[in-house]
Every structure is written in structure tokens, then in C-alpha cells.
Design a protein around this motif. Sequence first.
Motif, PDB file in Angstrom:
ATOM      1  N   ALA A  60       0.814  -1.218   0.000  1.00  0.00           N
ATOM      2  CA  ALA A  60       0.000   0.000   0.000  1.00  0.00           C
ATOM      3  C   ALA A  60       0.849   1.271   0.000  1.00  0.00           C
ATOM      4  O   ALA A  60       0.545   2.231  -0.721  1.00  0.00           O
ATOM      5  N   GLU A  61       1.905   1.311   0.800  1.00  0.00           N
ATOM      6  CA  GLU A  61       2.720   2.533   0.867  1.00  0.00           C
ATOM      7  C   GLU A  61       3.347   2.858  -0.493  1.00  0.00           C
ATOM      8  O   GLU A  61       3.320   4.008  -0.950  1.00  0.00           O
ATOM      9  N   MET A  62       3.916   1.849  -1.150  1.00  0.00           N
ATOM     10  CA  MET A  62       4.523   2.089  -2.464  1.00  0.00           C
ATOM     11  C   MET A  62       3.466   2.511  -3.478  1.00  0.00           C
ATOM     12  O   MET A  62       3.718   3.374  -4.326  1.00  0.00           O
ATOM     13  N   ALA A  63       2.271   1.922  -3.374  1.00  0.00           N
ATOM     14  CA  ALA A  63       1.190   2.289  -4.288  1.00  0.00           C
ATOM     15  C   ALA A  63       0.782   3.748  -4.093  1.00  0.00           C
ATOM     16  O   ALA A  63       0.430   4.449  -5.052  1.00  0.00           O
ATOM     17  N   LEU A  64       0.842   4.230  -2.863  1.00  0.00           N
ATOM     18  CA  LEU A  64       0.561   5.644  -2.594  1.00  0.00           C
ATOM     19  C   LEU A  64       1.640   6.529  -3.211  1.00  0.00           C
ATOM     20  O   LEU A  64       1.356   7.578  -3.798  1.00  0.00           O
ATOM     21  N   ARG A  65       2.871   6.108  -3.092  1.00  0.00           N
ATOM     22  CA  ARG A  65       3.992   6.924  -3.590  1.00  0.00           C
ATOM     23  C   ARG A  65       4.029   6.972  -5.119  1.00  0.00           C
ATOM     24  O   ARG A  65       4.449   7.971  -5.701  1.00  0.00           O
ATOM     25  N   THR A  66       3.595   5.897  -5.766  1.00  0.00           N
ATOM     26  CA  THR A  66       3.661   5.836  -7.222  1.00  0.00           C
ATOM     27  C   THR A  66       2.391   6.329  -7.908  1.00  0.00           C
ATOM     28  O   THR A  66       2.356   6.428  -9.140  1.00  0.00           O
ATOM     29  N   GLY A  67       1.353   6.631  -7.118  1.00  0.00           N
ATOM     30  CA  GLY A  67       0.123   7.138  -7.709  1.00  0.00           C
ATOM     31  C   GLY A  67      -0.901   6.069  -8.029  1.00  0.00           C
ATOM     32  O   GLY A  67      -1.986   6.384  -8.548  1.00  0.00           O
ATOM     33  N   THR A  68      -0.592   4.792  -7.742  1.00  0.00           N
ATOM     34  CA  THR A  68      -1.583   3.739  -7.938  1.00  0.00           C
ATOM     35  C   THR A  68      -2.764   3.960  -6.996  1.00  0.00           C
ATOM     36  O   THR A  68      -3.903   3.631  -7.317  1.00  0.00           O
ATOM     37  N   LEU A  69      -2.468   4.533  -5.829  1.00  0.00           N
ATOM     38  CA  LEU A  69      -3.498   4.879  -4.854  1.00  0.00           C
ATOM     39  C   LEU A  69      -3.495   6.379  -4.600  1.00  0.00           C
ATOM     40  O   LEU A  69      -2.444   7.029  -4.625  1.00  0.00           O
ATOM     41  N   ASP A  70      -4.698   6.919  -4.335  1.00  0.00           N
ATOM     42  CA  ASP A  70      -4.830   8.312  -3.918  1.00  0.00           C
ATOM     43  C   ASP A  70      -4.989   8.418  -2.409  1.00  0.00           C
ATOM     44  O   ASP A  70      -4.879   9.507  -1.837  1.00  0.00           O
ATOM     45  N   GLY A  71      -5.273   7.280  -1.777  1.00  0.00           N
ATOM     46  CA  GLY A  71      -5.460   7.306  -0.338  1.00  0.00           C
ATOM     47  C   GLY A  71      -5.805   5.936   0.200  1.00  0.00           C
ATOM     48  O   GLY A  71      -5.900   4.954  -0.552  1.00  0.00           O
ATOM     49  N   VAL A  72      -5.986   5.872   1.504  1.00  0.00           N
ATOM     50  CA  VAL A  72      -6.395   4.635   2.171  1.00  0.00           C
ATOM     51  C   VAL A  72      -7.590   4.943   3.069  1.00  0.00           C
ATOM     52  O   VAL A  72      -7.694   6.036   3.632  1.00  0.00           O
ATOM     53  N   ALA A  73      -8.478   3.992   3.190  1.00  0.00           N
ATOM     54  CA  ALA A  73      -9.578   4.065   4.166  1.00  0.00           C
ATOM     55  C   ALA A  73      -9.578   2.715   4.858  1.00  0.00           C
ATOM     56  O   ALA A  73     -10.490   1.905   4.711  1.00  0.00           O
ATOM     57  N   TRP A  74      -8.504   2.478   5.573  1.00  0.00           N
ATOM     58  CA  TRP A  74      -8.223   1.165   6.142  1.00  0.00           C
ATOM     59  C   TRP A  74      -8.076   1.211   7.648  1.00  0.00           C
ATOM     60  O   TRP A  74      -8.110   0.196   8.323  1.00  0.00           O
ATOM     61  N   SER A  75      -7.927   2.431   8.197  1.00  0.00           N
ATOM     62  CA  SER A  75      -7.538   2.512   9.603  1.00  0.00           C
ATOM     63  C   SER A  75      -7.812   3.900  10.159  1.00  0.00           C
ATOM     64  O   SER A  75      -8.361   4.768   9.476  1.00  0.00           O
TER      65      SER A  75
END
Length: 364
Positions: A218-233
Motif C-alpha cells: 500500500a505505501e509504495m502504491a501511494l507513492r507511485t500514484g496507484t493509490l490516492d489514499g487509504v480508508a483502512w484505519s
Amino acid sequence: MKKMTKRDFIRSAVGLAGAAATGALAGCGDKRSPLDKGITIPQTAKMIKWRFQTYAGTALAQHVCKPAIDAFNKVAGNRMHIDLYYADQLVPTSELFSALEAGTIDAVQSDDDSMSSAADVRVFGGYFPFASRYSLDVPVLFSKYGLDKIWSESYREASGGKVTWLSAGSWDPCHFATKKPIEHVSDLKGLKVYTFPTAGRFLSQFGVVPVTLPYEDAEMALRTGTLDGVAWSGITEDYTVGWADACKYFVTNSLSGAWIGSYFANTESWNAVPDDLKELFRLSMDSSHYYRQHWYWGGEADLRVNGGKLKLCSIPDEEWAEVERRAVPFWEEIAKTSERAKKVVEAFRKYNDVMAKAGKPYRY
């Protein structure tokens, strides 16, 4: 006659005890002479070993389960040892239920949703939208409103008796951590978010794009733009696992007051454990639940104030109230799926009605 001193008495007693012990060993099938040196007491029972996998990655697991497992191992001594594995180390998190059912893993800590449980209560695990407001809601729902019996029955039926549900506890609330500020519900549209299946299903009606990937990615996906955010915690986990370093904003509106997670065991493995060690494991689970209660509760407040990495932002109350209202038909839709789902939703409704009528500090 020489007077016996205290030292002579002790030496004599020790000698008699030693002779008795070696004699007893010789009478138990050991044909060596009692005078042989190096004689050892044969081990009467083989150590029980479990393979236990948690949904949590390495950093988070240091808090959500490792202290309890370490304590269990310390007290169990040479009678039982639990080897702890972190997210995806033995099998992917989404395969935890099937691995548990097959006996590949002896025990699991996870929410029902993430581990792709075959139980019909799966939809309520993790974050069921607006089912709880605070972390204490979860243990009360299970211990006082019958969810413990419902979960136990559901897993027994779904696995043909191969999986035993052991205990549920609460984790942190569900919030968005994002790379851009979220100040209106409309800002959620098109947002690629790592979240739980049921939460993602609910949020998709507001334009959120749920993304499924391994926890540790998840962290790498946030850094590379695969993710815009998390709603996990909540914010505690954001800081603990590194997401606060890859996001800029924390949205204070809560989708749910506490994550529902459980401990499970392969039934055959569980039945092989002596009753006193079963009780010890139950105590370790309670210890784990208690630790999370104060670790998350304190962390959520402290990191909002003193965290320094994430800037707080909020969706206006009147807009968020509409999101809460949309949970009502969502609950009704889920309740129609099975008689058991209907019972769970009824428990949620009954509990929240009591809390609302009780007023402050239970509900504001």
C-alpha cells in the motif's frame, strides 16, 4: 554417639531423595543402573506447535498481536509454542480462511472480510459502515448483544466444523488518509482508495474506486500514484506502518468507530490443546484486545494533535450526515441476504438505539 548437625541432616536427606528418584526411574522401564551418570527423566509429552498468521504487517503486528503471543509462549514453556507470521508470509491474506480450513495454518487473526471467509457474517467483519461509534461498542455487541453466538454458529456451519471462531475485539476507527485535501463528499469522486471489501462497496456509491492489493504494497502504491489514499484505519496505523509518510491529509470524519477482527483456529488443532492451555490462550486474546483498546484510543488523539505529518481536514457535518443516512438502506440490503444477517443488523440497530437514548457520553 556423634551428635547430628544441621548440615549432616540435610546431606542425608538429599542422598535419600536421590536414591528414591533413581530407583523410581529404574522401576519405570529404564534398565540402566541407578548409579549410571547422565540419566534423564524421559519426556512424557510432545510439545504442541502452532503456525499462526495475522492480517497485520510486521510493524503493526508488534502492537496488535505479538505481545500476546509472546506472553503465551513464555507461560506455556515447553508444552506449546506458537510461531507468529505476518501479513502474506505463509499465504495471502485473502486465502487465510481456506488455509485455516485445510489445516495449513493452525490459527489466524483477521477480520472476516479480508480473509475471504465463507461464513455468512463475513460482510460485517472489518468496517461495517456506521455500525459502531467507539471501540468499546464492539466487545459489548459480542458479549451482551449475542454476536458471539452468531459468529460461532456461522463458522461452524460454513466450515463443516473445521474452523472454530474464538474471540472478537475492536481495533481503530476508519478514516481516510489522502494525498489531497477532502473537504466535501464530492471530493471523493474518482479517488483510488485501498479499503476493505464491504467498506469499498458502500463508498463506491460516492464515486470512490476501491483498490485491492497486498497490505505491504500500500505505501509504495501511494507513492507511485496507484493509490490516492487509504480508508483502512485510523491515524495511529497511518503513522505506524508508514502511510503518513506517503499521504498529506487525514480526514476526521469517521466511516466506522471500530474495526471488528477475530481470532480463529483450525478445529482439529484447537481440540488437540489441553484445557489449561486453551484457557491460557483465551487470556492472551483478552490481553491483546485490552492492549489495542488503550493503544488506539490514546494514539488517535495524540497523533491528531502532535503527529506533525498529516494535516487534518473535514467534510462538513451536514454533508457527512447524508453519508450516514445512506447507510440505512445499505444495512437493509444486507439484512435481506440471510436470516443470520438479519439478526446481526437487528443487534446493531437495537444497540445503537440504546446508546442514542442513553445520550452523553455514549452518543452525542
